[in-house]
Design a protein around this motif. Structure first.
Motif, PDB file in Angstrom:
ATOM      1  N   ILE A   1      45.294  40.222  24.503  1.00 17.70           N
ATOM      2  CA  ILE A   1      45.300  39.925  25.919  1.00 17.70           C
ATOM      3  C   ILE A   1      44.313  40.805  26.851  1.00 17.70           C
ATOM      4  O   ILE A   1      43.843  40.180  27.863  1.00 17.70           O
ATOM      5  CB  ILE A   1      46.698  40.507  26.367  1.00 17.70           C
ATOM      6  CG1 ILE A   1      48.038  39.807  25.998  1.00 17.70           C
ATOM      7  CG2 ILE A   1      46.705  40.600  28.082  1.00 17.70           C
ATOM      8  CD1 ILE A   1      49.141  40.099  26.075  1.00 17.70           C
ATOM      9  N   LEU A   2      43.879  42.088  26.111  1.00 15.97           N
ATOM     10  CA  LEU A   2      42.925  42.664  26.836  1.00 15.97           C
ATOM     11  C   LEU A   2      41.333  42.104  26.897  1.00 15.97           C
ATOM     12  O   LEU A   2      40.712  42.138  27.514  1.00 15.97           O
ATOM     13  CB  LEU A   2      42.810  44.127  26.250  1.00 15.97           C
ATOM     14  CG  LEU A   2      43.885  45.159  26.567  1.00 15.97           C
ATOM     15  CD1 LEU A   2      43.855  46.187  25.801  1.00 15.97           C
ATOM     16  CD2 LEU A   2      43.922  45.172  28.160  1.00 15.97           C
ATOM     17  N   ASP A   3      41.412  41.199  25.590  1.00 14.10           N
ATOM     18  CA  ASP A   3      40.134  40.639  25.309  1.00 14.10           C
ATOM     19  C   ASP A   3      39.708  39.479  25.902  1.00 14.10           C
ATOM     20  O   ASP A   3      38.816  38.827  25.917  1.00 14.10           O
ATOM     21  CB  ASP A   3      39.960  40.217  23.822  1.00 14.10           C
ATOM     22  CG  ASP A   3      39.844  41.581  23.081  1.00 14.10           C
ATOM     23  OD1 ASP A   3      39.524  42.752  23.484  1.00 14.10           O
ATOM     24  OD2 ASP A   3      40.106  41.814  21.883  1.00 14.10           O
ATOM     25  N   MET A   4      41.035  38.767  26.609  1.00 11.65           N
ATOM     26  CA  MET A   4      40.916  37.608  27.441  1.00 11.65           C
ATOM     27  C   MET A   4      39.901  37.564  28.504  1.00 11.65           C
ATOM     28  O   MET A   4      39.564  38.767  29.006  1.00 11.65           O
ATOM     29  CB  MET A   4      42.308  37.366  27.969  1.00 11.65           C
ATOM     30  CG  MET A   4      43.309  36.824  26.999  1.00 11.65           C
ATOM     31  SD  MET A   4      44.847  36.142  27.660  1.00 11.65           S
ATOM     32  CE  MET A   4      44.401  34.923  28.657  1.00 11.65           C
ATOM     33  N   ASP A   5      39.303  36.519  28.818  1.00  7.77           N
ATOM     34  CA  ASP A   5      38.435  36.415  29.971  1.00  7.77           C
ATOM     35  C   ASP A   5      39.367  36.837  31.415  1.00  7.77           C
ATOM     36  O   ASP A   5      40.492  36.278  31.402  1.00  7.77           O
ATOM     37  CB  ASP A   5      37.858  35.107  30.165  1.00  7.77           C
ATOM     38  CG  ASP A   5      37.088  34.818  31.420  1.00  7.77           C
ATOM     39  OD1 ASP A   5      36.001  35.159  31.615  1.00  7.77           O
ATOM     40  OD2 ASP A   5      37.777  34.402  32.657  1.00  7.77           O
ATOM     41  N   SER A   6      38.896  37.627  32.227  1.00  7.52           N
ATOM     42  CA  SER A   6      39.676  38.019  33.275  1.00  7.52           C
ATOM     43  C   SER A   6      40.238  36.938  34.027  1.00  7.52           C
ATOM     44  O   SER A   6      41.306  37.045  34.623  1.00  7.52           O
ATOM     45  CB  SER A   6      38.971  39.079  34.048  1.00  7.52           C
ATOM     46  OG  SER A   6      37.684  38.314  34.685  1.00  7.52           O
ATOM     47  N   GLU A   7      39.392  35.811  34.493  1.00  7.56           N
ATOM     48  CA  GLU A   7      39.894  34.686  35.175  1.00  7.56           C
ATOM     49  C   GLU A   7      40.832  34.220  34.408  1.00  7.56           C
ATOM     50  O   GLU A   7      42.130  33.620  35.268  1.00  7.56           O
ATOM     51  CB  GLU A   7      38.789  33.829  35.760  1.00  7.56           C
ATOM     52  CG  GLU A   7      37.624  34.692  36.534  1.00  7.56           C
ATOM     53  CD  GLU A   7      36.564  33.674  36.935  1.00  7.56           C
ATOM     54  OE1 GLU A   7      36.627  32.286  36.674  1.00  7.56           O
ATOM     55  OE2 GLU A   7      35.691  33.893  37.572  1.00  7.56           O
ATOM     56  N   ASP A   8      40.739  33.956  33.114  1.00  7.29           N
ATOM     57  CA  ASP A   8      41.928  33.268  32.291  1.00  7.29           C
ATOM     58  C   ASP A   8      43.387  33.994  32.543  1.00  7.29           C
ATOM     59  O   ASP A   8      44.301  33.430  32.623  1.00  7.29           O
ATOM     60  CB  ASP A   8      41.458  32.930  31.058  1.00  7.29           C
ATOM     61  CG  ASP A   8      40.636  31.764  30.850  1.00  7.29           C
ATOM     62  OD1 ASP A   8      40.109  31.110  31.966  1.00  7.29           O
ATOM     63  OD2 ASP A   8      39.648  31.699  29.902  1.00  7.29           O
ATOM     64  N   ARG A   9      43.061  35.113  32.313  1.00  9.98           N
ATOM     65  CA  ARG A   9      44.189  36.036  32.418  1.00  9.98           C
ATOM     66  C   ARG A   9      44.957  36.163  33.894  1.00  9.98           C
ATOM     67  O   ARG A   9      46.126  35.909  33.793  1.00  9.98           O
ATOM     68  CB  ARG A   9      43.784  37.819  31.892  1.00  9.98           C
ATOM     69  CG  ARG A   9      45.007  38.455  31.862  1.00  9.98           C
ATOM     70  CD  ARG A   9      44.797  40.019  31.463  1.00  9.98           C
ATOM     71  NE  ARG A   9      45.876  40.626  31.276  1.00  9.98           N
ATOM     72  CZ  ARG A   9      45.776  41.980  31.103  1.00  9.98           C
ATOM     73  NH1 ARG A   9      44.842  42.520  30.879  1.00  9.98           N
ATOM     74  NH2 ARG A   9      47.104  42.791  31.220  1.00  9.98           N
ATOM     75  N   THR A  10      44.262  36.306  34.768  1.00  7.45           N
ATOM     76  CA  THR A  10      44.632  36.269  36.047  1.00  7.45           C
ATOM     77  C   THR A  10      45.356  34.593  36.230  1.00  7.45           C
ATOM     78  O   THR A  10      46.518  34.846  36.900  1.00  7.45           O
ATOM     79  CB  THR A  10      43.581  36.382  37.151  1.00  7.45           C
ATOM     80  OG1 THR A  10      43.150  37.676  37.069  1.00  7.45           O
ATOM     81  CG2 THR A  10      44.213  36.315  38.595  1.00  7.45           C
ATOM     82  N   HIS A  11      44.729  33.543  35.863  1.00  9.38           N
ATOM     83  CA  HIS A  11      45.423  32.334  36.037  1.00  9.38           C
ATOM     84  C   HIS A  11      46.986  32.328  35.250  1.00  9.38           C
ATOM     85  O   HIS A  11      47.638  31.674  35.944  1.00  9.38           O
ATOM     86  CB  HIS A  11      44.404  31.135  35.419  1.00  9.38           C
ATOM     87  CG  HIS A  11      45.118  29.922  35.702  1.00  9.38           C
ATOM     88  ND1 HIS A  11      44.989  29.284  36.559  1.00  9.38           N
ATOM     89  CD2 HIS A  11      45.448  29.176  34.349  1.00  9.38           C
ATOM     90  CE1 HIS A  11      45.806  27.994  36.107  1.00  9.38           C
ATOM     91  NE2 HIS A  11      45.944  28.001  34.954  1.00  9.38           N
ATOM     92  N   ARG A  12      46.847  32.928  34.130  1.00  2.00           N
ATOM     93  CA  ARG A  12      48.054  32.751  33.286  1.00  2.00           C
ATOM     94  C   ARG A  12      49.191  33.636  34.223  1.00  2.00           C
ATOM     95  O   ARG A  12      50.180  33.254  34.113  1.00  2.00           O
ATOM     96  CB  ARG A  12      48.057  33.122  32.152  1.00  2.00           C
ATOM     97  CG  ARG A  12      46.976  32.175  31.126  1.00  2.00           C
ATOM     98  CD  ARG A  12      47.529  30.831  31.195  1.00  2.00           C
ATOM     99  NE  ARG A  12      49.051  30.737  30.790  1.00  2.00           N
ATOM    100  CZ  ARG A  12      49.917  29.571  30.731  1.00  2.00           C
ATOM    101  NH1 ARG A  12      49.478  28.493  31.204  1.00  2.00           N
ATOM    102  NH2 ARG A  12      51.179  29.716  30.553  1.00  2.00           N
ATOM    103  N   GLU A  13      48.784  34.873  34.597  1.00  2.00           N
ATOM    104  CA  GLU A  13      49.522  35.731  35.094  1.00  2.00           C
ATOM    105  C   GLU A  13      50.064  34.950  36.463  1.00  2.00           C
ATOM    106  O   GLU A  13      51.443  35.112  36.807  1.00  2.00           O
ATOM    107  CB  GLU A  13      48.954  36.978  35.567  1.00  2.00           C
ATOM    108  CG  GLU A  13      48.748  37.740  34.399  1.00  2.00           C
ATOM    109  CD  GLU A  13      47.911  39.105  34.852  1.00  2.00           C
ATOM    110  OE1 GLU A  13      48.152  40.037  33.906  1.00  2.00           O
ATOM    111  OE2 GLU A  13      47.341  39.092  35.714  1.00  2.00           O
ATOM    112  N   GLN A  14      49.261  34.419  37.288  1.00  3.11           N
ATOM    113  CA  GLN A  14      49.939  33.610  38.454  1.00  3.11           C
ATOM    114  C   GLN A  14      51.036  32.680  38.184  1.00  3.11           C
ATOM    115  O   GLN A  14      51.697  32.291  39.031  1.00  3.11           O
ATOM    116  CB  GLN A  14      48.673  33.010  39.074  1.00  3.11           C
ATOM    117  CG  GLN A  14      47.808  34.040  39.789  1.00  3.11           C
ATOM    118  CD  GLN A  14      46.302  33.264  40.297  1.00  3.11           C
ATOM    119  OE1 GLN A  14      46.188  32.363  39.830  1.00  3.11           O
ATOM    120  NE2 GLN A  14      45.962  33.962  41.215  1.00  3.11           N
TER     121      GLN A  14
END
Length: 290
Positions: A186-199
């Protein structure tokens, strides 16, 4: 571990936990090297550093618990705190809190904390999290509750490790390894991809190919009923512990449900014949996150 932790490393050598702890050491050190202080802000709280510190406590109490059973309670608390701190970094720790009769509390049983991490990881990584020896989590909690904290009979201190404790703590470190590996992904994910999935998890964006299933949750419990259909309850990410759970009949899904499964589902509020709302939402569709 760092030079300051060299004494802890020596304590691990030769124990039944040696290989597993060293495997987790490697993962946590990689996380620290790659992500600690990545924001570049000296004012931002160092949550990843806090996880590292609590990990050191889990490490220490795991070894000491073999020598002194009362360290088991310290291990339980340290592990809970470490996992909740990971939840803080992931942004869902507050969803584990609830209010009853004007008092705020938190659903922080260790098995529930692990399920919350699985829910977050499953939603963000878009796959069912695989936790090896997950049965060890409730097994360890039961040992701590019944043997250490609330024993029916007082036993003398042992001069050797309690075999029941060993059978709990050793697989528990396999659980911890899987959690750390998932967190590193999770920490290694692209920040935009992680934010998208969190949304999507929060319900702020619709999931792709959702088939109208816009909620994520985990199966919190299954209830066997004599001469009636068995039912289950889902804790949803959006509602959290303070909101309503969602109820389903065990035979309805096209898979065999188990406690801790991460699911995607739809639910609606239904009313009793007298017009009063049911305490739980009613699941209208559900699928396993795979």
């Amino acid at each position: 571990m760092s030079e300051s932790d060299s004494s802890s490393t020596a304590d691990v050598d030769g124990t039944v936990l040696q290989d597993q702890i060293l495997a987790c050491d490697e993962i946590i050190e990689d996380i620290i090297d790659s992500h600690r202080g990545s924001s570049g802000s000296v004012d931002e709280e160092d949550i990843i550093g806090d996880v590292y510190d609590f990990y050191g406590q889990v490490r220490e109490f795991s070894v000491k618990s073999f020598e002194n059973r009362f360290q088991t309670s310290a291990l339980y608390t340290a592990l809970k705190t470490m996992l909740r701190t990971i939840g803080k970094e992931c942004g869902y720790d507050h969803r584990m809190k609830y209010e009853r009769k004007g008092r705020e509390d938190v659903a922080d049983g260790i098995d529930n904390i692990v399920n919350w991490f699985k829910l977050y990881a499953g939603g963000v990584l878009e796959r069912q999290p695989e936790i090896t020896y997950e049965w060890a989590v409730p097994h360890f909690k039961e040992h701590r509750d019944l043997t250490v904290s609330h024993p029916t009979e007082i036993e003398s201190l042992r001069d050797r490790p309690d075999p029941t404790l060993v059978s709990s703590v050793v697989p528990l470190w396999h659980v911890l390894e899987d959690i750390l590996r998932l967190w590193r992904r999770i920490l290694d994910m692209d920040s935009e991809d992680r934010t998208h999935r969190e949304q999507i998890l929060k319900g702020e964006r619709d999931p792709e190919n959702s088939l109208n299933r816009d909620l994520f949750g985990f199966i919190q419990k299954l209830e066997h009923r004599q001469d009636r259909t068995d039912i289950g309850f889902i804790t949803g990410f959006q509602n959290g512990e303070d909101g309503k759970s969602s109820r389903f009949e065990v035979g309805d899904p096209d898979f065999f449900p188990s406690v801790g499964d991460v699911v995607q589902f739809s639910a609606e509020q239904r009313e009793r014949r007298d017009g009063e709302e049911f305490n739980a939402l009613t699941v209208t569709s559900m699928s396993l996150v795979e």
